[in-house]
Scaffold this active site. Structure first.
Site, mmCIF file in Angstrom:
data_model
loop_
_atom_site.group_PDB
_atom_site.id
_atom_site.type_symbol
_atom_site.label_atom_id
_atom_site.label_comp_id
_atom_site.label_asym_id
_atom_site.label_seq_id
_atom_site.Cartn_x
_atom_site.Cartn_y
_atom_site.Cartn_z
ATOM 1 N N LYS A 1 23.760 46.463 -31.894
ATOM 2 C CA LYS A 1 22.886 45.679 -32.765
ATOM 3 C C LYS A 1 21.417 46.040 -32.555
ATOM 4 O O LYS A 1 20.609 45.961 -33.483
ATOM 5 C CB LYS A 1 23.115 44.188 -32.502
ATOM 6 C CG LYS A 1 22.325 43.241 -33.403
ATOM 7 C CD LYS A 1 22.756 41.814 -33.145
ATOM 8 C CE LYS A 1 21.978 40.814 -33.976
ATOM 9 N NZ LYS A 1 22.473 39.429 -33.757
ATOM 10 N N GLU B 1 19.894 33.693 -38.059
ATOM 11 C CA GLU B 1 20.653 32.986 -37.026
ATOM 12 C C GLU B 1 20.100 31.587 -36.723
ATOM 13 O O GLU B 1 20.883 30.622 -36.640
ATOM 14 C CB GLU B 1 20.720 33.854 -35.767
ATOM 15 C CG GLU B 1 21.623 35.073 -35.960
ATOM 16 C CD GLU B 1 21.392 36.168 -34.934
ATOM 17 O OE1 GLU B 1 20.589 35.945 -33.997
ATOM 18 O OE2 GLU B 1 21.989 37.256 -35.081
ATOM 19 N N ASP C 1 16.190 30.694 -30.048
ATOM 20 C CA ASP C 1 17.398 31.519 -30.042
ATOM 21 C C ASP C 1 17.181 32.766 -29.193
ATOM 22 O O ASP C 1 16.548 33.736 -29.623
ATOM 23 C CB ASP C 1 17.749 31.907 -31.483
ATOM 24 C CG ASP C 1 19.060 32.679 -31.583
ATOM 25 O OD1 ASP C 1 19.637 33.022 -30.542
ATOM 26 O OD2 ASP C 1 19.508 32.939 -32.717
ATOM 27 N N ASP D 1 28.901 35.570 -36.849
ATOM 28 C CA ASP D 1 27.729 35.799 -36.012
ATOM 29 C C ASP D 1 27.940 37.146 -35.341
ATOM 30 O O ASP D 1 28.690 37.261 -34.365
ATOM 31 C CB ASP D 1 27.600 34.678 -34.976
ATOM 32 C CG ASP D 1 26.507 34.939 -33.939
ATOM 33 O OD1 ASP D 1 25.699 35.873 -34.145
ATOM 34 O OD2 ASP D 1 26.455 34.205 -32.927
#
Length: 587
Positions: free
Chosen positions: A69, A146, A168, A7
């Site tokens: 990211k 994810e 999420d 992850d």
């Protein structure tokens, strides 16, 4: 051989493998179950990752990189010592750390990995993530979403057929997916999200609040001082976490700044009520994607069997309450929001490598059906974005369409591929421009150009084009300034491997230096203990050897060559032997 589930998060990253029949989180070299996604470059060129990078951030803010990211798939670059690092290269540094720590923990070489991305990542962002894995020396078996990974982790222990929503909210992105868990089938029905909404934004609301109050009271603007701003960011993150369990928290930063009167100290009490007011609009921004996902899936919230919360930001009480209001359900607490995504990636990795046995709900073969999160389109006459693949279409996708020329006697056509939901091309994300040359001269509308779209299970697009009259399909060029070329990827791999060699040499030098200092301390302590009882010649020789080791130790670790290191190691060994002999010779 184990497949590493990773992850790769905005704020923190996590890794896991399947052992026996269950996914297990692998701690990093520091013993932590998650690794901060922070990279720093020290003044002597050392690359620091994780907690050690955070610790030096306030003193080295310009060479410390957070939340890379958020820049994936963009033209953003971090320039350090004259070298421009892409988001892929910075992410690869994090991935190399994870891979190295996993190899040490497992006692085996790791080559294969499954890496997760936000469901709402576009093609460029997915490709950038895969490239980062390649640069880190990993064979990326699959890029998976994810929320889908979280559903895999949940479905492993909750095999009954049901419809779940995965909400999420991570450090930098927000996704919501509607997923149906059936008879060994996990099918994504719809997904939606926001790639620029996450815990970082909540932190910045606290930063702005504290900075504004402090400036009003003292005149000192923390935003103009990089070191002060970094301290404020760290304090804001801590305060946010504390307010998940406390009604109030105190931020105390001594010597935070200076003005004409001298040093300034920041002390501020922040209540959960104030925090909720500062961030209410951020929480509300999750409403639209939730409703869109439910609508696209064609179900009502009441039909959901479970709501899963993923990502550290879902620990915020106001977020949990908002989810209850939106869905009418109390979210499940059966999965760890920080670790479930990595565990799901590990399960998928084990399934792909056939190494896991029955690592699926109720045994048997696991079928994972994911979707493309954002529609693909082609620019047509008038700047219109003509939709060719609708969002939430099940992967993989193979689609072809016949196009033609817009002008008489064209010998080439440019196909502008887009991703987005807007009606006009200019308002969507450019994925690439594909140019086919050598078309036979003919009136407009006569040539037939067959364009194939292939979206693989990673959600990554490949486009090919063919002139059906001439059979020409060789002269297609792909241009995307934000995507790394094969040559750039290979150069980045070589750079990363070269750094790994340098890093190993630096680590070896550190170990030799540490041993040398230990030997010096032991010898000096012996001289101090024995005093006048030690033979004068032995004492003289011992001090001479200490001086020799100290001389070799005076060279900085970063500048030590292999010869320097070997010389220091030999001198240290000689000092250790002399110390032992001196201890034995002294009555």
């Amino acid at each position: 051989m184990a497949v590493l589930g990773i992850d790769l998060g905005t704020t923190n990253s996590c890794m896991a493998v399947v052992e026996g029949s269950q996914p297990e989180v692998i701690p990093n070299a520091e013993g932590e179950r998650t690794t901060p996604s922070v990279v720093a470059f020290s003044k002597d060129g050392e690359r620091l990752v994780g907690t050690i990078a955070i610790r030096q951030a306030a003193m080295n803010p310009d060479r410390t990189i957070f939340s890379v990211k958020r820049h994936m798939g963009s033209s953003w670059r971090a320039t350090i010592d004259g070298k421009a690092f892409s988001p892929q290269e910075i992410s690869a540094i994090i991935l190399r750390k994870l891979r190295s720590d996993a190899e040490k923990f497992l006692g085996q070489t790791i080559t294969d990995a499954v890496i997760t991305v936000p469901a709402y990542f576009n093609d460029s962002q997915r490709q950038a993530t895969k490239d980062a894995g390649t640069i880190a020396g990993l064979n990326v078996l699959r890029i998976i979403n994810e929320p889908t990974a979280a559903a895999l982790a949940y479905g492993l222990d909750n095999g009954q057929a049901q419809m779940v929503m995965v909400y999420d909210l991570g450090g930098g992105t927000f996704d919501v997916s509607i997923i149906e868990i059936g008879d060994n089938v996990i099918e994504v029905l719809a997904t939606a999200g926001n790639n620029h909404l996450g815990g970082d934004d909540f932190d910045m609301r606290i930063v702005d609040y504290l900075a504004d109050n402090f400036k009003r009271k003292t005149g000192f603007d923390a935003r103009r001082d990089q070191a002060a701003l970094q301290r404020l960011r760290e304090a804001a993150t801590t305060a946010k976490k504390e307010l998940s369990s406390l009604d109030t928290t105190t931020i105390n930063l001594p010597y935070f700044g200076h003005n004409a009167q001298g040093p300034l100290h920041l002390e501020e009490t922040l209540s959960r009520t104030t925090f909720n007011q500062l961030t209410a609009d951020l929480v509300e921004q999750t409403t639209g994607p939730v409703r869109q996902a439910l609508n696209d899936a064609g179900i009502a919230a009441s039909e959901l069997g479970q709501v899963l919360l993923v990502g550290g930001s879902t620990r915020i009480p106001a977020v949990q309450e908002h989810v209850r209001k939106l869905t009418g359900k109390t979210p499940s607490s059966s999965i760890n929001p920080d670790e479930c995504v990595a565990c799901g990636a590990a399960i998928q990795g084990a399934t792909l490598s056939n190494a896991a046995g029955a690592i699926v709900p109720r045994g048997g073969e696991l079928l994972l059906l994911d979707v493309v999160p954002i529609s693909f389109a082609i620019e047509t006459v008038g700047g219109v974005a003509t939709r060719v693949i609708e969002r939430n279409s099940t992967l993989p996708i193979h689609y072809s369409q016949i196009f033609t020329t817009a002008s008489n006697f064209q010998t080439k056509v440019e196909i502008h591929v887009l991703q987005g939901e807007r009606p006009m091309a200019r308002d969507n994300k450019t994925i690439g421009k594909f140019q086919l040359k050598g078309i036979r001269r003919a009136p407009a509308g006569v040539p037939q150009i067959d364009v194939h779209f292939d979206i693989d299970t990673n959600g990554i697009l490949t486009v090919s084009a063919k002139d059906l009259q001439t059979g020409n399909e060789q002269s297609i060029t792909i241009t995307d300034s934000e995507r790394m070329s094969d040559a750039e990827i290979q150069a980045a791999i070589a750079d990363a491997e070269q750094y790994a060699v340098e890093d190993n040499a630096r680590r070896a030098a550190f170990e030799v230096r540490e041993e040398a200092q230990r030997a010096i301390n032991e010898a000096e302590n012996l001289i101090k203990e024995q005093g006048k009882s030690m033979d004068k010649l032995i004492k003289k020789n011992l001090r001479a050897q200490i001086a020799q080791v100290q001389r070799l130790l005076s060279k900085k670790a970063a500048k030590m060559t292999d010869t320097d290191r070997d010389a220091l190691a030999a001198a240290t060994a000689a000092l250790t032997v002399q110390t032992q002999q001196a201890r034995s010779a002294t009555p």
